[in-house]
Scaffold this active site. Sequence first.
Site, PDB file in Angstrom:
ATOM      1  N   GLU A  13      -5.137 -19.956 -59.070  1.00  0.00           N
ATOM      2  CA  GLU A  13      -3.947 -20.492 -58.856  1.00  0.00           C
ATOM      3  C   GLU A  13      -3.466 -21.078 -60.191  1.00  0.00           C
ATOM      4  OE1 GLU A  13      -2.222 -23.393 -55.456  1.00  0.00           O
ATOM      5  OE2 GLU A  13      -4.274 -22.921 -55.280  1.00  0.00           O
TER       6      GLU A  13
ATOM      7  N   GLU B 169      -9.054 -32.487 -54.932  1.00  0.00           N
ATOM      8  CA  GLU B 169      -7.744 -32.043 -54.114  1.00  0.00           C
ATOM      9  C   GLU B 169      -7.946 -32.399 -52.516  1.00  0.00           C
ATOM     10  OE1 GLU B 169      -5.727 -27.724 -52.923  1.00  0.00           O
ATOM     11  OE2 GLU B 169      -7.764 -27.784 -53.444  1.00  0.00           O
TER      12      GLU B 169
END
Length: 863
Positions: free
Chosen positions: A464, A740
């Site tokens: 990502e 996260e």
Amino acid sequence: MLPPQPSPVSFEHLPDGLGIGVASPRLTWTLPAGTGRQVSYELELERRGGIRRTGRVDSAEQVLVPWPGDPLTSRERATVRVRVWTPDAADPSEWSTPRDVEAGLLDAADWQAVPVGADWDEDPEGERRPARVRKDFRLHRPVARARLYVTAHGLYEVEINGRRVGDEALAPGWTVYPHRLRYRTHDVTAHLTEGANTVGAWLGDGWYRGRYGFDGGTRNIYGTDQSLIAQLEVEYDDGTTHVVATDRTWKAASGPILTSGLYEGETFDARLHDPAWATPSAAGTGDWTPVRTGTRDAGTLVAPLGPPVRCTDEITPVTVTRTADGRHLLDFGQNLVGRLRVSVDGPAGTTLTLRHAEILQDGELATRPLREATSVDTLILSGRGPLTWEPRFTLHGFRYAEVTGWPGEMAPSQVTARVYHTDMRRTGWFECSDPLVNRLHENVVWSMRGNFVDLPTDCPQRDERLGWTGDIQVFAPTASFLYDCAGLLDSWLTDVGIEQLPDGTIPWYVPVIPGEPMWTPIHPGAAWGDVATLTPWTLFQRYGDLELLRRHYPMAKAWVELIERLAGPTRLWDTGVQLGDWLDPAAPPDDPAAGRTDRYLVATAYFAHSARHLALAAAELEFNADAERYAALAAEAADAFRRRYVLPSARLTSDSATAYAIALAFDLFTPEQRGPAADRLAEIVLADGACISTGFVGTPLICDALTDNGHLDVAYQLLLQTECPSWLYTVTMGATTIWERWDSLRPDGTLNPGGMTSFNHYALGAVADWLHRVVGGISATAPGYRRLSFRPRPGGGISWARVRHDTPYGTAALSWELTATGMTADITVPEGCTATVELPGCAPLALGPGDHVLDTAELGAAA
């Protein structure tokens, strides 16, 4: 006796003035200690052999002061210094130490270079072996000055006569390449010699044509070529010039890098490497073939607005464990972003495999969270003696590494983790009496370092690593305190404006790459798109840069007007794709947007908030009609929010912590509603046992919503909670960065099963801004910290705190400690600034520049 001199001037938001892309760069300086304030200044410019002085200018401005002369022309160099007058001194200060500024290539017509790369057949959809390019040339006189202007389609590292040029990594970084490709200027005078010379460059795919993105990634996002664009300009001792630019006379050959990818890692065969490949002695050797030339619109080549990516730290492993099958497992004690450098010797053909991961599971590297970013580097030894090597064109997020194939025993000193990020200047520090909170703050710093790699990314390890707009929108206040990131974020916001759709939609991430099916086509989303209004405002407040606010105003205006159209006459943004309070801990692992808070409540709240900030920006820019229009629009959206989402009891239709936090922080309640709403927020937090129940949107707001509305004690309970989910839970689980998910690692030691499980994600670390302002006690009350507030609000058993920030005007600091009789505080107000101090139990007190020692017992007695 003359007063001490001011600091050397700086230019724009750059660490130095070489190769600047602004013809009239603004100037900043700080005042010497004890100056108090400046009443006048004088600037001196030495350029083209002449000296010009402005004369005394009656002004207190010292930050981003306009350029005092004619604009610079391409390649022009000027030397600048300043002196100042203060109220109590009849004479000016000494002149500051001179600083040089030199323009880059400001006009497209200045460029002769064209892209050059390998001219052999490649499979555009497969892994391609990187090329190297080189050029031999002769210089016929002694060199007085030489500049290399360089960039690439892909990544590059340049050598001249076998010596590396510069020390940046992953150059030229990632921008929206069709519109903006950064070049950098290097002073290479010392690299050259009269006679034979050679310039060569390693090339890599990088973001330009490498595999990047979700679900297997996309290749060739910007093109299929891998090319260098370089222009070496040499000035001889007699004033004549010689230019060596990339053209069809250059040569190309494959090198010892067999494969390279940002996700995949790099394979290097040392048997194929000639260290002298970029020296004149290598002329005529090897399989060098003519290059293929390409095209590039020179009008898209831009100078940097901030510093490059560099190695900023080196860490040796804290443990090296040899497994039963001969592998070596390394723990560096810190989750970081970078690469391994190894020093090794062994027989020819010995293959070392280096694997990376953020965490261990059952004693082995846990690579599932990396998804398809395999993060494997491979080194094949030449057998020609000791070798020190690290990859060139890749980067990994890791704390642990596994080395397979090491010949013999490994000493910890033989493997070093080199930390890479944009080489921003550190500007903010915090510590307090609670060691867990200190570790939390350090984790925020490390997550910022790992994710500010040329642009603000979400995570640095998996497949990502994108510039998510919502993440930096909530984190920008923290980021701009910890580091001078104005140039980096200004550059990235420029790309946000370029990628903004014609209707005003801001993409989820910038630069935009394919993201089917969820992220492509692009939809407007609250909190993410609001980066267009809120982040330029944050940067204006922290750095005092009105022109930055002006540059990004059209983007902000287009965004708010889009929401206005989407909301329509009701002023309710209650349609479309919304992420809501992303990663609310109650959301299922496979659906992070399915949290407890109505996502359209979030969207309408952000509509009002963005419109209000657009009105504030318009007022600062003296766009008075806009200021009135958008203030009225903000009021209409706030009224619509109350009608739809606020019940007569002052409860919200979405009875969640995030809903109350956002409505309180964005001032969406009436004065009568605020108290009951804040009480309800506190009830919700305490009913959850002071564990976190907020996601990306609510978490940065909740402590302020509690603090500013009579529930400071509850905010401290949230901060100091150690049960999952909480900030300090991650610390007690050994985190060295921000995760996260609140439970990326679950209490039983297993990984969160979600497909998104990063251990280095700064968004939830936005609480550090509250630590700086509330626990530490420093906040700006005027742009650039020209006026400051020192207002520590202790609680939670924290008995002392120290906070320091290097503002554009100089260092601001506050160190406080609780005593038997109250609080003592040591305060530093920067020269040229004023402050208000408000210690517990004491009336506000005005302070001027300098160091101050205060005691609440004495202040109370004086009152």
